[in-house]
Design a protein around this motif. Structure first.
Motif, PDB file in Angstrom:
ATOM      1  N   ILE A 403       0.828  -1.206   0.000  1.00 22.86           N
ATOM      2  CA  ILE A 403       0.000   0.000   0.000  1.00 22.86           C
ATOM      3  C   ILE A 403       0.863   1.257   0.000  1.00 22.86           C
ATOM      4  N   ILE A 404       1.914   1.222   0.812  1.00 15.89           N
ATOM      5  CA  ILE A 404       2.813   2.380   0.884  1.00 15.89           C
ATOM      6  C   ILE A 404       3.413   2.661  -0.488  1.00 15.89           C
ATOM      7  N   GLN A 405       3.779   1.578  -1.165  1.00 11.81           N
ATOM      8  CA  GLN A 405       4.345   1.707  -2.496  1.00 11.81           C
ATOM      9  C   GLN A 405       3.309   2.261  -3.486  1.00 11.81           C
ATOM     10  N   GLU A 406       2.136   1.624  -3.454  1.00 14.25           N
ATOM     11  CA  GLU A 406       1.083   2.020  -4.393  1.00 14.25           C
ATOM     12  C   GLU A 406       0.680   3.479  -4.218  1.00 14.25           C
ATOM     13  N   LEU A 407       0.568   3.903  -2.971  1.00  4.83           N
ATOM     14  CA  LEU A 407       0.134   5.276  -2.715  1.00  4.83           C
ATOM     15  C   LEU A 407       1.317   6.245  -2.695  1.00  4.83           C
ATOM     16  N   ASP A 408       2.482   5.635  -2.883  1.00  2.00           N
ATOM     17  CA  ASP A 408       3.694   6.456  -2.895  1.00  2.00           C
ATOM     18  C   ASP A 408       3.814   7.244  -1.590  1.00  2.00           C
ATOM     19  N   LEU A 409       3.684   6.560  -0.510  1.00  2.00           N
ATOM     20  CA  LEU A 409       3.636   7.237   0.782  1.00  2.00           C
ATOM     21  C   LEU A 409       4.978   7.274   1.503  1.00  2.00           C
ATOM     22  N   ARG A 410       5.906   6.496   0.955  1.00  3.51           N
ATOM     23  CA  ARG A 410       7.172   6.358   1.672  1.00  3.51           C
ATOM     24  C   ARG A 410       7.745   7.736   2.024  1.00  3.51           C
ATOM     25  N   GLN A 411       8.135   7.928   3.237  1.00  3.14           N
ATOM     26  CA  GLN A 411       8.696   9.216   3.659  1.00  3.14           C
ATOM     27  C   GLN A 411      10.005   9.488   2.944  1.00  3.14           C
ATOM     28  N   ILE A 412      10.219  10.778   2.653  1.00  7.40           N
ATOM     29  CA  ILE A 412      11.494  11.148   2.040  1.00  7.40           C
ATOM     30  C   ILE A 412      12.476  11.415   3.160  1.00  7.40           C
ATOM     31  N   LEU A 413      13.501  10.596   3.192  1.00  5.13           N
ATOM     32  CA  LEU A 413      14.461  10.691   4.286  1.00  5.13           C
ATOM     33  C   LEU A 413      15.830  11.163   3.777  1.00  5.13           C
ATOM     34  N   ASP A 414      15.912  11.305   2.462  1.00  6.17           N
ATOM     35  CA  ASP A 414      17.174  11.729   1.852  1.00  6.17           C
ATOM     36  C   ASP A 414      17.326  13.254   2.017  1.00  6.17           C
ATOM     37  N   SER A 415      18.350  13.689   2.802  1.00  2.00           N
ATOM     38  CA  SER A 415      18.449  15.111   3.141  1.00  2.00           C
ATOM     39  C   SER A 415      18.704  15.985   1.905  1.00  2.00           C
ATOM     40  N   ASP A 416      19.379  15.417   0.894  1.00  9.43           N
ATOM     41  CA  ASP A 416      19.605  16.192  -0.339  1.00  9.43           C
ATOM     42  C   ASP A 416      18.295  16.506  -1.032  1.00  9.43           C
ATOM     43  N   VAL A 417      17.433  15.462  -1.084  1.00 11.84           N
ATOM     44  CA  VAL A 417      16.138  15.642  -1.734  1.00 11.84           C
ATOM     45  C   VAL A 417      15.308  16.647  -0.964  1.00 11.84           C
ATOM     46  N   ILE A 418      15.338  16.514   0.376  1.00 15.98           N
ATOM     47  CA  ILE A 418      14.552  17.424   1.201  1.00 15.98           C
ATOM     48  C   ILE A 418      15.055  18.858   1.016  1.00 15.98           C
ATOM     49  N   GLU A 419      16.372  18.984   0.988  1.00 11.40           N
ATOM     50  CA  GLU A 419      16.966  20.317   0.846  1.00 11.40           C
ATOM     51  C   GLU A 419      16.538  20.972  -0.466  1.00 11.40           C
ATOM     52  N   GLU A 420      16.457  20.161  -1.506  1.00 14.33           N
ATOM     53  CA  GLU A 420      16.030  20.630  -2.812  1.00 14.33           C
ATOM     54  C   GLU A 420      14.621  21.190  -2.750  1.00 14.33           C
ATOM     55  N   ILE A 421      13.715  20.411  -2.047  1.00 16.25           N
ATOM     56  CA  ILE A 421      12.323  20.863  -1.914  1.00 16.25           C
ATOM     57  C   ILE A 421      12.273  22.154  -1.101  1.00 16.25           C
ATOM     58  N   VAL A 422      13.051  22.159  -0.005  1.00 16.85           N
ATOM     59  CA  VAL A 422      13.059  23.332   0.875  1.00 16.85           C
ATOM     60  C   VAL A 422      13.506  24.568   0.090  1.00 16.85           C
ATOM     61  N   ASN A 423      14.570  24.387  -0.677  1.00 17.23           N
ATOM     62  CA  ASN A 423      15.082  25.517  -1.449  1.00 17.23           C
ATOM     63  C   ASN A 423      14.070  26.022  -2.454  1.00 17.23           C
ATOM     64  N   HIS A 424      13.389  25.052  -3.073  1.00 16.68           N
ATOM     65  CA  HIS A 424      12.366  25.436  -4.035  1.00 16.68           C
ATOM     66  C   HIS A 424      11.276  26.270  -3.371  1.00 16.68           C
ATOM     67  N   VAL A 425      10.828  25.805  -2.208  1.00 17.66           N
ATOM     68  CA  VAL A 425       9.772  26.522  -1.480  1.00 17.66           C
ATOM     69  C   VAL A 425      10.249  27.921  -1.090  1.00 17.66           C
ATOM     70  N   LEU A 426      11.521  27.995  -0.645  1.00 19.97           N
ATOM     71  CA  LEU A 426      12.057  29.294  -0.218  1.00 19.97           C
ATOM     72  C   LEU A 426      12.185  30.245  -1.412  1.00 19.97           C
ATOM     73  N   ASP A 427      12.560  29.665  -2.562  1.00 20.85           N
ATOM     74  CA  ASP A 427      12.684  30.496  -3.772  1.00 20.85           C
ATOM     75  C   ASP A 427      11.349  31.122  -4.123  1.00 20.85           C
ATOM     76  N   VAL A 428      10.299  30.306  -4.026  1.00 23.60           N
ATOM     77  CA  VAL A 428       8.966  30.780  -4.416  1.00 23.60           C
ATOM     78  C   VAL A 428       8.408  31.752  -3.400  1.00 23.60           C
ATOM     79  N   ASN A 429       8.826  31.583  -2.143  1.00 24.92           N
ATOM     80  CA  ASN A 429       8.261  32.411  -1.089  1.00 24.92           C
ATOM     81  C   ASN A 429       9.295  33.373  -0.512  1.00 24.92           C
ATOM     82  N   ALA A 430       9.915  34.111  -1.365  1.00 24.41           N
ATOM     83  CA  ALA A 430      10.985  35.004  -0.935  1.00 24.41           C
ATOM     84  C   ALA A 430      10.521  35.945   0.171  1.00 24.41           C
TER      85      ALA A 430
END
Lengths: 477, 480
Positions: A403-430
C-alpha cells in the motif's frame, strides 16, 4: 434482621461440534426449521444413539478450565418425562456419574476475589424447540440432540452482582476453550437460578425457588434482585416462601410461578441401556489439557507482569478471546506491546464497532499490524500516514508495504532531496524570508505547510524542519 | 409344493428349468391360504415383492429367498405396526439395519408378521389383527410374541422369518410350532430399527425349519453396525462352513431345578430321550443346579427390568410426534388420551408396572434390586459355563395351549418356572436355540440349547448333531 442470599446457578451450554451428540445431523443455528435433523433426532422408534466423541472432548476442556476431577468412566442415564419438545420421551443425560466433579471458578467483584465451588459438569442432549402461536404450536427438531454441558455451582453465590460476574467468567471460559459461541440471546448458553434467603449467621438454608431459563446476564441479575426482594418481603411479614419453579418475565422484570413442588416431576432416572459405560483414556484427558489455550486470567497476568501493560490495558485485551489471540499472534512479529495495545483498542476496535464484526472477520492480519507499527517506528511513514495505510489494509487486505508503495507514501528521508524541496519553497516564497528576518517565527509553520504540500506529505517532518531552519539561517547570513 | 429350505431354493434358483415366476405365484397363493387359516400376517407385501424381484440378483447369497419380518422391524415405506393400534398407520422413513442387510443379499420380503402388541406377551393373542393360530392345530395358539413369524415358517410359506426375543419371544413360539428358533448373543446382530421392548434384553433372531438354514441366516445378519454402539466388533465366523455333527466330548449341563418342574410325563420322556441321544453321540451330560429361589425370581425380575426399560422406549408414543392421536384441549390431555386409547390392556399393565418400579420411592427396592438379582443369576450361569459348553433345558412344560385357554394377562399370577426359564439367556445375553424334538398329542415339542457368549457355533453344532440323530427336521403343517 438482615437476610443473606444463597444462590446457586445451573448453566447449560451448547457445544459447537460438527454433528449432534448422538446422531450425524449437523449442529446449526437459525436454519430452516426441521431441515437439520434425522430419524434419531426425531426420536423415531428403533433408532439408537451413537456417541459423538468430540462432544466429550469439548466437555473435558471445560472440566480442565474449571479445575475439575474427571471421571474415568463415561456413563449415561435416561431422564424420563413427557413433553412435546422431548422427541424420545426421555433425555439422555448423566445423572449418577457426571463427567466432572469438584471444580471452582474465582470471580472478582469490587476488587474482592471470591471462589465459587462447582459441584458438577455433565453432558446431555438438547431438546427440540417449540414455537407457540395463538391456537397452535410447532416443533423445530433442528435443535434436538445438540450436545449440551450443564454446570452446577454449590450454593456459594451471595448476590446478583456475583452471579453476573460468575456468568461473565464462565462465558469467557466457554469462549477461551472454544467449545461454544455461548450466546445467551440465541440460547446457546442458558441459566437457571436457585435462590433462598436466610438470616445472617444462620447456617441452615431457607426454602428455595428456582427460576428457569433466564436468557441474559442482566436478566439473571434482575431476576435475582426481584426474587430476593420477594423472599425478603414474605419472610419479613412472617410468611413462608413456597418451594416452586418460576420464570422471569423480562417485560415486567418480575418472576412468575410455573409449577409448585406438588407438581414436581419424578424423572425416574436409570442407566441408558444402549450406551454401555465407556472407559475414558487417561492419556487422552491429559492430551486435551495440554492442547488447551491459556485462559483469560492467565493471559492477563502475563500481559501485566511480562509485557508491562496496565491492568486496565491487559483487561481490555483479554475481554475478547479473538482480540487476545490476535495480540498474541502479533507479538510473534513485534514486541512493541504498548503500541499493539493502542492499535487494538483504538483504530481496530473502532473499525470493529463500526462494521459489527470480529477481528478475524476483517482483512487485518497480525503481521500487517506489526509491520505498520514497525514502519512508524522506523520513520518510513508518519503516524498521520499510518491511518491512511490502515484504512487501505482494512479495505483491500494488502500488505502495508504494498500500500505504501502504491500510494507512494514512503517518507522522504534523503536530506539532499529534502533540501532541494526546501530551497524550491524558499525560492517561491521570498517574502517569507523577509518575515523571518523580522523575527516572525510563525512563518516556519507556513513554510513547513508548503514543504509538505510540495512533497505530497512525504518528507519526514522532523528532518524537513531541521533543514528549513538551516536553510533560512544560511540565506539570512 | 413350495416348502423348500433355503439351501434347496439356492440350488433350484441356479437351475434353468426351475420356474421362479410360478414359484412366487405359488408362494403368494399359499400366503393367502395360510393367512385365512392362521391370521399370521399383518401385511402381505406382494406388490413390493414383485417390484423387488424384477431387479433381484439370484446369484447373491440369499438371492430371491422369500422371507417374513416380524412387524416390529422398520421397513421404509411399508407399514410397521408392531400389532398396536398406536402404530396402525405408521409408515417408517428408514429401514432397520437387518432389512438393509437382507436387501443387499437379495432376500425378498413377502410380508410383515403378526406379533403380540409391541412384543409384550407370549401368546400372540394381543395383536391388533387378532390371535394367530398354530399351524399344527388352528384351535391352539402359535405362542408369542413372534407368533406370526413362527407360524409362517411352520406352515411352510417361507423358509425363514425374523423374530425378536426379549424373554423367549422367538424360542417359545418356535417350540410350540415345531420349528428352529434362535436368538444369538446380545450384540451379535444390530438392533437398529427394531422397535424396542427392553434394550438390555432385546435380541434379533430367526425361525427356520432346519439348523443349516439357521446358520445361513444368522451369518447373514451378524456383525458390527456403527449405528448400534452395542453391536460387537468381533469377527463373524462362517457358521455354515463350520457346522460339525461331531460333538464327542462336548460338555452339556442339565439343570436339576428345571427338570424337576417337568410335570408332563410325555415331555419328560422326550427330554430323557434327548439326553440319551446326546450321550450316544459322545457328549458328556451332567446334572447341575441353579437355586430354586433364583429360578422363582426369574419372572418377577424379568417383569420389572423389561417393563422399566419399556417405559422409556415407548414414551415417544404420545400422539404428539408419533402414532395414534386422540383429541384434547391441552398437551397433557392429548398424551393421556392417545395412550389410553392407542395402547392395549396388557401393554398398559406392563407400562404402569414399569413406571411404578422406576419411581424414585420404589426404585431401590424394585428396579435396582431386580438388577442385582439379575447379576446373581448371570453369575450362577457363568459358574456353570466354567465347566460346560452347553446348558440343555426343555423348551416348555406344555404343548401349545388352546386359544380358548389363554387368559388375560395378570401380574399377580404365580408363574410356572418352566414358563419363564428361557429368559435366562436374555439376562446373560447368551445364544439360545430351540430345536423341535418330537410330538406330544400331535403337537410339536422342543428342547432349548444355550451356549456361552459369542459361541453361536457350539450351539449350532450341538443342535445340528441332535437334529441329525433324531431325523426330525424340515417339518411343516399346511393343514390342521
Amino acid at each position: 434482621m438482615e437476610f443473606e442470599q444463597i444462590i446457586g446457578l445451573e448453566v447449560h451450554c451448547e457445544l459447537k461440534t460438527n454433528s449432534k451428540m448422538f446422531s450425524s445431523a449437523p449442529v446449526t443455528f437459525g436454519k430452516e426449521p426441521n431441515s437439520m435433523m434425522n430419524e434419531i433426532d426425531m426420536g423415531m422408534l428403533g433408532t439408537m444413539p451413537v456417541l459423538n466423541k468430540r462432544s466429550v472432548e469439548l466437555a473435558i476442556r471445560v472440566c480442565h478450565a474449571l479445575h475439575m476431577d474427571i471421571d474415568e468412566v463415561l456413563c449415561f442415564d435416561r431422564k424420563n418425562y413427557y413433553y412435546a419438545d422431548l422427541p424420545k420421551g426421555f433425555q439422555i443425560t448423566q445423572y449418577r456419574r457426571p463427567l466432572g466433579k469438584n471444580g471452582y471458578l474465582d470471580i472478582e467483584v469490587d476488587h474482592v476475589t471470591t471462589r465459587i465451588q462447582i459441584e458438577r459438569l455433565h453432558l446431555e442432549e438438547d431438546t427440540a424447540k417449540q414455537i407457540h402461536y395463538n391456537d397452535y404450536s410447532l416443533i423445530d427438531y433442528n435443535r434436538a440432540g445438540i450436545p449440551l454441558i450443564e454446570i452446577v455451582t454449590c450454593p456459594d453465590i451471595r448476590n446478583a452482582k456475583q452471579a453476573a460476574a460468575y456468568l461473565e467468567k464462565l462465558r469467557q471460559i466457554f469462549l477461551y476453550t472454544d467449545v461454544s459461541d455461548a450466546k445467551m440471546e440465541e440460547g446457546s448458553m442458558r441459566c437457571d437460578v436457585n435462590i433462598s434467603l436466610r438470616p445472617f449467621g444462620c447456617d441452615s438454608y431457607g426454602t428455595r425457588t428456582e427460576i428457569k431459563n433466564v436468557n441474559s446476564i442482566s436478566y439473571v441479575q434482575k431476576a435475582i434482585e426481584f426474587e430476593a426482594k420477594r423472599h425478603e418481603e414474605l419472610l419479613r411479614c412472617g410468611k413462608s416462601v413456597l418451594q416452586e419453579t418460576r420464570r422471569f418475565d423480562e417485560t415486567i422484570n418480575e418472576t412468575i410461578t410455573m409449577r409448585t413442588k406438588s407438581d414436581a416431576i419424578d424423572y425416574r432416572y436409570y442407566p441408558e441401556v444402549n450406551i454401555l459405560p465407556i472407559h475414558i483414556d487417561h492419556q487422552w484427558v491429559l492430551d486435551i489439557k495440554k492442547q488447551l489455550p491459556l485462559m483469560a486470567e492467565d493471559r492477563e497476568k502475563i500481559y501485566i507482569e511480562k509485557h508491562g501493560l496496565s491492568k486496565r490495558e491487559a483487561h481490555f485485551i483479554v475481554s475478547s478471546k479473538e482480540i487476545s489471540d490476535f495480540y498474541e499472534e502479533t507479538i510473534q512479529f513485534c514486541q512493541d506491546f504498548q503500541k499493539i495495545y493502542h492499535w487494538l483498542s483504538g483504530e481496530v476496535q473502532s473499525y470493529l464497532n463500526n462494521h459489527h464484526c470480529t477481528i478475524y472477520q476483517t482483512k487485518l492480519k497480525p503481521i500487517y499490524l506489526s509491520q505498520l507499527i514497525q514502519y512508524i517506528k522506523e520513520d518510513v511513514i508518519s503516524s498521520q500516514q499510518s491511518k491512511q495505510v490502515f484504512d487501505c489494509v482494512m479495505k483491500e487486505g494488502k500488505a502495508p508495504e504494498v500500500i505504501i508503495q502504491e500510494l507512494d507514501l514512503r517518507q522522504i528521508l534523503d536530506s539532499d532531496v529534502i533540501e532541494e524541496i526546501v530551497n524550491h519553497v524558499l525560492d517561491v516564497n521570498a517574502s517569507s524570508i523577509q518575515d523571518y528576518i523580522q523575527g516572525k517565527k510563525k512563518v516556519i509553520g507556513f513554510l513547513m505547510g508548503q514543504i509538505m504540500k510540495e512533497s505530497k506529505g512525504q518528507v519526514n517532518p522532523k528532518m524537513a524542519n531541521q533543514i528549513l531552519i538551516q536553510s533560512l539561517q544560511k540565506r539570512t547570513q | 409344493m413350495i416348502q423348500y429350505s433355503i439351501e434347496e431354493l439356492q440350488k433350484l434358483f441356479q437351475s434353468s428349468s426351475f420356474d421362479k415366476e410360478n414359484y412366487y405365484k405359488e408362494v403368494f397363493k399359499e400366503a393367502q391360504y395360510q393367512q385365512e387359516r392362521l391370521n399370521a400376517f399383518v401385511t402381505i407385501t406382494k406388490n413390493e415383492a414383485y417390484e423387488t424381484l424384477r431387479y433381484t440378483d439370484f446369484d447373491l447369497a440369499l438371492g430371491g429367498i422369500p422371507y417374513v419380518l416380524k412387524d416390529n422391524y422398520h421397513t421404509k415405506g411399508i407399514k410397521t405396526t408392531a400389532s398396536s393400534r398406536m402404530l396402525e398407520d405408521y409408515i417408517p422413513t428408514y429401514n432397520a439395519h437387518i432389512v438393509d442387510l437382507l436387501n443387499r443379499q437379495g432376500a425378498c420380503l413377502i410380508g410383515k408378521a403378526s406379533m403380540d402388541e409391541l412384543a409384550m406377551g407370549g401368546t400372540n393373542t394381543t395383536a391388533l389383527t387378532g390371535p394367530v393360530s398354530n399351524p399344527w392345530d388352528s384351535s391352539r395358539i402359535a405362542g408369542g410374541s413372534s407368533g406370526g413369524s413362527a407360524a409362517l415358517v411352520a406352515s411352510g410359506v417361507v423358509p425363514f422369518a425374523l423374530g425378536s426375543d426379549t424373554g423367549d419371544s422367538i424360542r417359545k413360539p418356535a417350540g410350540f410350532c415345531g420349528v428352529v428358533g434362535f436368538k444369538p448373543t446380545w450384540g451379535r446382530i444390530s438392533r437398529y430399527g427394531l422397535i424396542p421392548y427392553a434394550s438390555s434384553l432385546d435380541t434379533v433372531g430367526a425361525f427356520t425349519r432346519n439348523v443349516r438354514d439357521m446358520a445361513i441366516v444368522i451369518e447373514a445378519l451378524s456383525g458390527r453396525d456403527d449405528k448400534d454402539m452395542t453391536s460387537s466388533m468381533s469377527r463373524v465366523p462362517h457358521y455354515l462352513d463350520n457346522l460339525d455333527k461331531n460333538i464327542q466330548g462336548m460338555k452339556i449341563a442339565v439343570i436339576q431345578s428345571i427338570n424337576d418342574e417337568i410335570t408332563n410325563p410325555l415331555i419328560k420322556t422326550n427330554f430323557e430321550k434327548v439326553i440319551q441321544t446326546f450321550q450316544n453321540l459322545g457328549a458328556i451330560v451332567s446334572e447341575e443346579t441353579i437355586p430354586l429361589k433364583l429360578m422363582k425370581a426369574l419372572h418377577p425380575i424379568y417383569t420389572i427390568i423389561a417393563n422399566c426399560e419399556a417405559t422409556s422406549h415407548l414414551a415417544c408414543l404420545d400422539g404428539i410426534k408419533f402414532g395414534y392421536r386422540a383429541s384434547g384441549r391441552t398437551i397433557e390431555e392429548i398424551i393421556t388420551r392417545s395412550r389410553t386409547q392407542g395402547l392395549g390392556t396388557s401393554v398398559k399393565h406392563r407400562l404402569i408396572l414399569g413406571h411404578l418400579a422406576l419411581a424414585t420411592e420404589n426404585q431401590e427396592k424394585m428396579f435396582r434390586k431386580a438388577q442385582k438379582v439379575r447379576r446373581l443369576i448371570v453369575e450362577e450361569l457363568n459358574r456353570i459355563y466354567k465347566d460346560y459348553d452347553i446348558i440343555l433345558m426343555p423348551n416348555s412344560n406344555t404343548i401349545a395351549p388352546m386359544l380358548s385357554e389363554v387368559t388375560e394377562y395378570s401380574l399377580n399370577e404365580e408363574k410356572d418356572i418352566l414358563e419363564n426359564h428361557l429368559c435366562l439367556a436374555n439376562f446373560a445375553g447368551t445364544p439360545s436355540l430351540s430345536l423341535p424334538t418330537g410330538f406330544v398329542d400331535h403337537m410339536p415339542i422342543a428342547v432349548n440349547i444355550m451356549g456361552r457368549l459369542f459361541e453361536e457355533q457350539t450351539v449350532f453344532n450341538c443342535a445340528y448333531a441332535l437334529e441329525a440323530a433324531l431325523h426330525f427336521k424340515n417339518q411343516y403343517s399346511r393343514e390342521g
